[in-house]
Write a protein that holds these residues in place. Structure first.
Motif, mmCIF file in Angstrom:
data_model
loop_
_atom_site.group_PDB
_atom_site.id
_atom_site.type_symbol
_atom_site.label_atom_id
_atom_site.label_comp_id
_atom_site.label_asym_id
_atom_site.label_seq_id
_atom_site.Cartn_x
_atom_site.Cartn_y
_atom_site.Cartn_z
ATOM 1 N N GLY A 13 0.833 -1.312 -0.016
ATOM 2 C CA GLY A 13 0.102 0.008 0.001
ATOM 3 C C GLY A 13 0.862 1.196 -0.017
ATOM 4 N N ALA A 14 2.050 1.157 0.507
ATOM 5 C CA ALA A 14 3.028 2.143 0.540
ATOM 6 C C ALA A 14 4.353 1.794 0.651
ATOM 7 C CB ALA A 14 2.986 3.202 1.791
ATOM 8 N N ILE A 15 5.351 2.330 0.131
ATOM 9 C CA ILE A 15 6.768 1.970 0.312
ATOM 10 C C ILE A 15 7.575 3.076 1.132
ATOM 11 C CG2 ILE A 15 8.967 1.756 -1.227
ATOM 12 C CD1 ILE A 15 7.254 0.900 -3.657
ATOM 13 N N ASN A 16 8.311 2.303 2.028
ATOM 14 C CA ASN A 16 9.263 3.188 3.003
ATOM 15 C C ASN A 16 10.868 2.970 2.495
ATOM 16 O OD1 ASN A 16 10.260 4.298 5.047
ATOM 17 N ND2 ASN A 16 9.594 3.075 6.543
ATOM 18 N N ILE A 17 11.293 3.919 2.187
ATOM 19 C CA ILE A 17 12.661 4.094 1.783
ATOM 20 C C ILE A 17 13.628 4.880 2.584
ATOM 21 C CG2 ILE A 17 14.423 4.368 0.042
ATOM 22 C CD1 ILE A 17 12.012 4.205 -1.927
ATOM 23 N N GLU A 18 14.661 4.321 2.852
ATOM 24 C CA GLU A 18 15.448 4.961 4.047
ATOM 25 C C GLU A 18 17.077 5.037 3.792
ATOM 26 O OE1 GLU A 18 16.189 7.446 6.176
ATOM 27 O OE2 GLU A 18 14.470 6.872 7.311
ATOM 28 N N ILE A 19 17.893 6.080 4.032
ATOM 29 C CA ILE A 19 19.376 5.847 3.885
ATOM 30 C C ILE A 19 19.829 4.673 4.663
ATOM 31 C CG2 ILE A 19 21.391 7.260 4.283
ATOM 32 C CD1 ILE A 19 19.695 8.726 2.402
ATOM 33 N N ASP A 20 20.714 3.813 4.055
ATOM 34 C CA ASP A 20 21.284 2.828 4.624
ATOM 35 C C ASP A 20 21.661 2.903 5.979
ATOM 36 O OD1 ASP A 20 20.686 0.906 2.731
ATOM 37 O OD2 ASP A 20 22.799 1.255 1.984
ATOM 38 N N GLN A 21 22.270 4.123 6.573
ATOM 39 C CA GLN A 21 22.784 4.370 7.738
ATOM 40 C C GLN A 21 21.435 4.516 8.745
ATOM 41 O OE1 GLN A 21 24.998 7.897 7.369
ATOM 42 N NE2 GLN A 21 23.336 9.273 7.760
ATOM 43 N N HIS A 22 20.243 4.617 8.461
ATOM 44 C CA HIS A 22 19.150 4.466 9.306
ATOM 45 C C HIS A 22 18.297 3.439 9.426
ATOM 46 C CE1 HIS A 22 20.158 8.838 10.250
ATOM 47 N NE2 HIS A 22 20.102 9.154 8.915
ATOM 48 N N ALA A 23 18.739 2.357 8.476
ATOM 49 C CA ALA A 23 17.904 1.436 8.038
ATOM 50 C C ALA A 23 17.576 0.604 9.448
ATOM 51 C CB ALA A 23 18.783 0.472 7.135
ATOM 52 N N GLY A 24 18.330 0.354 10.367
ATOM 53 C CA GLY A 24 18.188 -0.298 11.820
ATOM 54 C C GLY A 24 17.578 0.483 12.530
ATOM 55 N N ALA A 25 17.171 1.512 12.302
ATOM 56 C CA ALA A 25 16.422 2.422 13.374
ATOM 57 C C ALA A 25 15.259 2.293 13.652
ATOM 58 C CB ALA A 25 16.502 3.982 12.755
ATOM 59 N N ASN A 26 14.537 2.205 14.960
ATOM 60 C CA ASN A 26 13.251 1.992 15.408
ATOM 61 C C ASN A 26 12.598 3.051 15.532
ATOM 62 O OD1 ASN A 26 10.851 0.849 16.281
ATOM 63 N ND2 ASN A 26 12.088 -0.242 17.952
ATOM 64 N N PHE A 27 11.625 3.562 14.699
ATOM 65 C CA PHE A 27 10.783 4.672 14.993
ATOM 66 C C PHE A 27 9.370 4.365 15.552
ATOM 67 C CE2 PHE A 27 13.766 5.626 11.079
ATOM 68 C CZ PHE A 27 14.414 6.839 11.973
ATOM 69 N N ASN A 28 9.314 3.321 16.200
ATOM 70 C CA ASN A 28 7.927 2.942 16.706
ATOM 71 C C ASN A 28 7.790 3.709 17.992
ATOM 72 O OD1 ASN A 28 7.115 1.507 14.692
ATOM 73 N ND2 ASN A 28 8.348 -0.418 15.430
ATOM 74 N N GLU A 29 8.617 4.121 18.734
ATOM 75 C CA GLU A 29 8.752 4.669 20.022
ATOM 76 C C GLU A 29 8.206 6.029 20.150
ATOM 77 O OE1 GLU A 29 11.303 3.191 19.390
ATOM 78 O OE2 GLU A 29 11.264 1.382 20.866
ATOM 79 N N GLN B 297 23.768 8.522 -4.295
ATOM 80 C CA GLN B 297 23.674 7.227 -5.336
ATOM 81 C C GLN B 297 22.360 6.532 -4.560
ATOM 82 O OE1 GLN B 297 27.389 5.327 -5.227
ATOM 83 N NE2 GLN B 297 28.473 6.883 -5.820
ATOM 84 N N SER B 298 21.691 5.737 -5.677
ATOM 85 C CA SER B 298 20.569 4.835 -5.339
ATOM 86 C C SER B 298 20.960 3.724 -4.283
ATOM 87 C CB SER B 298 19.958 4.316 -6.647
ATOM 88 O OG SER B 298 20.810 3.571 -7.150
ATOM 89 N N LYS B 299 22.426 3.404 -4.465
ATOM 90 C CA LYS B 299 22.852 2.212 -3.752
ATOM 91 C C LYS B 299 22.885 2.692 -2.228
ATOM 92 C CE LYS B 299 27.616 2.726 -4.976
ATOM 93 N NZ LYS B 299 28.811 1.892 -5.499
ATOM 94 N N SER B 300 22.878 3.919 -2.079
ATOM 95 C CA SER B 300 23.052 4.547 -0.543
ATOM 96 C C SER B 300 21.614 4.183 0.191
ATOM 97 C CB SER B 300 23.554 5.741 -0.417
ATOM 98 O OG SER B 300 24.612 5.982 -1.104
ATOM 99 N N THR B 301 20.614 3.539 -0.641
ATOM 100 C CA THR B 301 19.349 3.761 -0.001
ATOM 101 C C THR B 301 18.914 2.285 0.214
ATOM 102 O OG1 THR B 301 18.156 3.708 -2.072
ATOM 103 C CG2 THR B 301 18.798 5.770 -0.810
ATOM 104 N N CYS B 302 17.978 2.066 0.910
ATOM 105 C CA CYS B 302 17.290 0.594 1.091
ATOM 106 C C CYS B 302 15.740 0.756 1.437
ATOM 107 C CB CYS B 302 17.863 -0.091 2.001
ATOM 108 S SG CYS B 302 17.575 0.497 3.645
#
Length: 70
Positions: free
Chosen positions: A24-40, A57-62
């Motif tokens: 329904g939606a796509i969530n894309i983040e910078i790799d350095q924040h990929a493990g961040a927990n934004f639920n709190e 560069q696109s390879k810097s995202t996930c």
């Protein structure tokens, strides 16, 4: 989901036939924040959660939308 979103990760639960994404939606983040927990719930300004990042560069995202099929 908007047309034209292509994904070749067939073991994602949102993957649809023809390499189409069914999320329904796509969530894309910078790799350095990929493990961040934004639920709190915290004060965003104090933690800098409302800053904007730039990817050179696109390879810097996930894509954080990926969810493996069960």
């Amino acid at each position: 989901m908007p047309k034209g979103v292509s994904c070749s990760v067939a073991n994602c639960s949102f993957w649809k036939e023809g390499n189409n994404c069914g999320a329904g939606a796509i969530n894309i983040e910078i790799d350095q924040h990929a493990g961040a927990n934004f639920n709190e719930e915290f004060a965003g300004d104090e933690l800098g959660l409302f800053h904007q990042d730039e990817a050179k560069q696109s390879k810097s995202t996930c894509c954080l939308t990926f969810k493996p099929k069960e």
